[in-house]
Design a protein around this motif. Structure first.
Motif, PDB file in Angstrom:
ATOM      1  N   THR A   1       0.863  -1.225   0.051  1.00 24.90           N
ATOM      2  CA  THR A   1      -0.128  -0.014  -0.103  1.00 24.90           C
ATOM      3  C   THR A   1       0.982   1.378   0.094  1.00 24.90           C
ATOM      4  O   THR A   1       1.888   1.335   0.910  1.00 24.90           O
ATOM      5  CB  THR A   1      -0.881  -0.061   1.222  1.00 24.90           C
ATOM      6  N   ASP A   2       0.679   2.138  -0.990  1.00 25.86           N
ATOM      7  CA  ASP A   2       1.467   3.340  -1.078  1.00 25.86           C
ATOM      8  C   ASP A   2       0.626   4.624  -0.870  1.00 25.86           C
ATOM      9  O   ASP A   2      -0.730   4.562  -0.947  1.00 25.86           O
ATOM     10  CB  ASP A   2       2.045   3.564  -2.483  1.00 25.86           C
ATOM     11  N   LEU A   3       1.066   5.449  -0.234  1.00 25.12           N
ATOM     12  CA  LEU A   3       0.315   6.771   0.297  1.00 25.12           C
ATOM     13  C   LEU A   3       0.784   7.715  -0.844  1.00 25.12           C
ATOM     14  O   LEU A   3       2.027   7.871  -0.982  1.00 25.12           O
ATOM     15  CB  LEU A   3       0.559   7.072   1.737  1.00 25.12           C
ATOM     16  N   THR A   4      -0.139   8.269  -1.517  1.00 25.01           N
ATOM     17  CA  THR A   4       0.081   9.237  -2.545  1.00 25.01           C
ATOM     18  C   THR A   4      -0.946  10.527  -1.981  1.00 25.01           C
ATOM     19  O   THR A   4      -1.677  10.547  -1.188  1.00 25.01           O
ATOM     20  CB  THR A   4      -0.288   8.855  -3.824  1.00 25.01           C
ATOM     21  N   ASP A   5      -0.751  11.594  -3.018  1.00 27.53           N
ATOM     22  CA  ASP A   5      -1.764  12.579  -2.733  1.00 27.53           C
ATOM     23  C   ASP A   5      -3.203  12.498  -2.896  1.00 27.53           C
ATOM     24  O   ASP A   5      -3.801  13.132  -2.004  1.00 27.53           O
ATOM     25  CB  ASP A   5      -1.309  13.554  -3.966  1.00 27.53           C
ATOM     26  N   GLY A   6      -3.430  11.250  -3.581  1.00 27.20           N
ATOM     27  CA  GLY A   6      -4.728  10.894  -3.974  1.00 27.20           C
ATOM     28  C   GLY A   6      -5.351  10.114  -2.936  1.00 27.20           C
ATOM     29  O   GLY A   6      -6.474   9.372  -2.968  1.00 27.20           O
ATOM     30  N   GLY A   7      -4.366   9.559  -1.687  1.00 28.80           N
ATOM     31  CA  GLY A   7      -4.834   8.413  -0.752  1.00 28.80           C
ATOM     32  C   GLY A   7      -3.956   7.279  -0.862  1.00 28.80           C
ATOM     33  O   GLY A   7      -2.886   7.486  -1.496  1.00 28.80           O
ATOM     34  N   GLU A   8      -4.585   6.210  -0.713  1.00 31.58           N
ATOM     35  CA  GLU A   8      -3.795   5.178  -0.558  1.00 31.58           C
ATOM     36  C   GLU A   8      -4.189   4.381  -1.720  1.00 31.58           C
ATOM     37  O   GLU A   8      -5.231   4.200  -2.257  1.00 31.58           O
ATOM     38  CB  GLU A   8      -4.449   4.222   0.556  1.00 31.58           C
ATOM     39  N   GLN A   9      -3.178   3.637  -2.391  1.00 34.22           N
ATOM     40  CA  GLN A   9      -3.083   2.805  -3.552  1.00 34.22           C
ATOM     41  C   GLN A   9      -2.407   1.506  -3.087  1.00 34.22           C
ATOM     42  O   GLN A   9      -1.375   1.124  -2.583  1.00 34.22           O
ATOM     43  CB  GLN A   9      -2.342   3.420  -4.579  1.00 34.22           C
ATOM     44  N   THR A  10      -3.276   0.451  -3.590  1.00 31.94           N
ATOM     45  CA  THR A  10      -2.832  -0.883  -3.228  1.00 31.94           C
ATOM     46  C   THR A  10      -2.462  -1.606  -4.709  1.00 31.94           C
ATOM     47  O   THR A  10      -3.285  -1.369  -5.556  1.00 31.94           O
ATOM     48  CB  THR A  10      -3.848  -1.621  -2.511  1.00 31.94           C
ATOM     49  N   LYS A  11      -1.473  -2.074  -4.501  1.00 34.84           N
ATOM     50  CA  LYS A  11      -0.808  -2.939  -5.781  1.00 34.84           C
ATOM     51  C   LYS A  11      -0.064  -4.157  -5.402  1.00 34.84           C
ATOM     52  O   LYS A  11       0.485  -4.321  -4.300  1.00 34.84           O
ATOM     53  CB  LYS A  11      -0.387  -1.924  -6.708  1.00 34.84           C
ATOM     54  N   GLU A  12       0.153  -4.944  -6.327  1.00 37.32           N
ATOM     55  CA  GLU A  12       1.131  -6.211  -6.404  1.00 37.32           C
ATOM     56  C   GLU A  12       2.602  -5.815  -6.854  1.00 37.32           C
ATOM     57  O   GLU A  12       2.502  -4.964  -7.828  1.00 37.32           O
ATOM     58  CB  GLU A  12       0.649  -7.203  -7.344  1.00 37.32           C
ATOM     59  N   ARG A  13       3.584  -6.259  -6.065  1.00 38.32           N
ATOM     60  CA  ARG A  13       4.653  -6.054  -6.440  1.00 38.32           C
ATOM     61  C   ARG A  13       5.450  -7.467  -6.242  1.00 38.32           C
ATOM     62  O   ARG A  13       5.427  -8.122  -5.534  1.00 38.32           O
ATOM     63  CB  ARG A  13       5.503  -5.042  -5.538  1.00 38.32           C
TER      64      ARG A  13
END
Length: 104
Positions: free
Chosen positions: A48-60
């Protein structure tokens, strides 16, 4: 032969993991080697990455540039892996492929 199958690590070019994984299974199916090559996996983790638009969940990918393959190592499977576009070979020592241990 299923009891002889072990996990091996295949080195790939950067960002070729998905293509190599698909190509291995397709080649094994075409050559009727599914009894020797059982499974191909790309270890992934969810972040989960924190960005200006909120949290983004992605697979790595846990191990970029590597694919894990459960297979019986024979001359035929070795050649199949080495002839896959994007795969550079099986992780080995002194030219001898090394399977992962049960703990790994």
């Amino acid at each position: 032969m299923a009891e002889e199958a072990k996990w091996y690590v295949i080195h790939t070019y950067s960002s070729y993991e998905n293509a190599v994984s698909t190509a291995i299974m397709k080649a094994a199916e075409n050559r009727r080697m599914l009894d020797l090559i059982h499974e191909v996996r790309i270890p992934m983790e969810t972040v989960t990455d924190l960005t200006d638009g909120g949290e983004q969940t992605k697979e790595r990918k846990l191990f970029p540039g590597y694919v894990f393959c459960k297979m019986v190592m024979t001359d035929e499977t070795w050649h199949l892996i080495h002839n896959i576009r994007g795969a550079t070979g099986v992780v080995s020592s002194d030219g001898e492929p090394i399977p992962l241990t049960e703990q790994e």
